[in-house]
Enzyme design. Structure first.
Site, mmCIF file in Angstrom:
data_model
loop_
_atom_site.group_PDB
_atom_site.id
_atom_site.type_symbol
_atom_site.label_atom_id
_atom_site.label_comp_id
_atom_site.label_asym_id
_atom_site.label_seq_id
_atom_site.Cartn_x
_atom_site.Cartn_y
_atom_site.Cartn_z
ATOM 1 N NE ARG A 23 -2.910 0.638 2.618
ATOM 2 C CZ ARG A 23 -4.667 0.234 2.931
ATOM 3 N NH1 ARG A 23 -5.422 -0.616 3.684
ATOM 4 N NH2 ARG A 23 -5.021 1.730 4.111
ATOM 5 C CG ASP A 40 3.106 6.438 2.304
ATOM 6 O OD1 ASP A 40 2.197 5.373 3.004
ATOM 7 O OD2 ASP A 40 3.586 6.447 2.540
ATOM 8 N NE ARG A 51 8.498 9.205 1.741
ATOM 9 C CZ ARG A 51 6.959 9.917 2.320
ATOM 10 N NH1 ARG A 51 6.243 9.169 2.569
ATOM 11 N NH2 ARG A 51 7.287 11.015 2.356
#
Length: 285
Positions: free
Chosen positions: A55, A57, A219
């Site tokens: 999933r 972002d 990230r």
């Protein structure tokens, strides 16, 4: 009369710039929402529900995303249209891919649809996900034609320092220091690969492979490595943050647009169900 349900595997990609992430959200444009709407329109079913391998972002891209959807087998017959002879399953799914290409917006594409093997689950059967994060440290900025997929870092980056810092993060650890905690979810992950290379054009690419990722993990890892790569932090610092096990205010989560899901790997068909069962178990160290 028993309804036969067919599980379809979808291989897809998207430019995440115009989406509020993968997951469907009220009043927001999402990848899941666009594809489910297109499938419902073409197959004439009310609410197809996609399960996805990762999933992503808002703003994150994918060229190797995988999802599955369960549909009544009878709806595939509708893809025959007015043809005088019934199509085979593969031909029907080719028709579905072509029709999706005509209905979906250009920033999301379904490359292939196939009947999933028994035991296949796009999320839980996966062995690993491979992401790439792309960064330019060019003095004048990155190529404007790549601005939606490459982060510009306004400091020179040392490739050796990036890789020295990355090596300290490999293996199975509790990555709580690099994840946004979710209730009831583990932050234990096996980081199988994390290394940097500089492309001929100068863009630096981090390849990140793990059995799974927790929220914002890639990230946050990249953000910590950039600080080591440009000399603001020593190469030991990302490893020290990992060992501390708590979120560090010094770790800046890298922007979404540099990140792309490149590949999802699955085991042999006979091992899919066992892999899904093992993945569902909550891990501890």
């Amino acid at each position: 009369m028993e309804v036969i349900v067919v599980r379809l595997r979808l291989d897809l990609g998207y430019d995440g710039s115009g989406f509020s992430g993968w997951a469907r959200q009220p009043a927001l444009r999402t990848v899941q929402g666009e594809i489910e709407q297109a499938l419902g329109r073409i197959l004439r079913i009310a609410e197809p529900v996609l399960t996805v391998a990762g999933r992503t972002d808002a703003g994150v891209h994918a060229r190797g995303q995988v999802a599955h959807v369960d549909v009544p087998g009878e709806v595939l017959v509708r893809l025959d249209g007015n043809r005088p002879h019934a199509l085979g399953t593969d031909e029907r799914l080719s028709v579905l891919v072509r029709r999706l290409g005509g209905v979906l917006p250009p920033d999301v594409r379904v490359f292939r649809v196939s009947v999933a093997p028994e035991g296949f689950d796009a999320r839980f059967s996966a062995l690993s996900r491979r992401y790439a994060y792309r960064v330019s440290d060019a003095a004048g900025g990155c190529d404007p034609l790549r601005r939606h997929e490459v982060l510009w870092h306004n400091r020179p980056l040392d490739l050796d320092a990036l890789n020295a810092a990355a090596a300290r993060l490999l293996g199975e650890h509790d990555f709580a220091a690099f994840c946004k905690k979710r209730e009831g979810a583990t932050t234990i992950r096996e980081l199988q690969r994390l290394d940097w290379a500089r492309e001929p054009g100068g863009v630096l690419v981090a390849t990140v492979v793990a059995d799974a990722f927790c929220h914002s993990m890639v990230r946050a890892l990249v953000g910590s490595l950039l600080a080591a790569g440009d000399g603001r932090r020593p190469v030991e610092w990302p490893g020290q943050v990992l060992a501390a096990g708590v979120r560090d205010t010094g770790v800046h989560v890298a922007p979404a647009h540099g990140l792309c899901l490149e590949e999802v790997r699955y085991p042999a068909d006979a091992e899919l169900a066992d892999r899904a069962s093992a993945t569902r178990r909550v891990r501890t160290l």
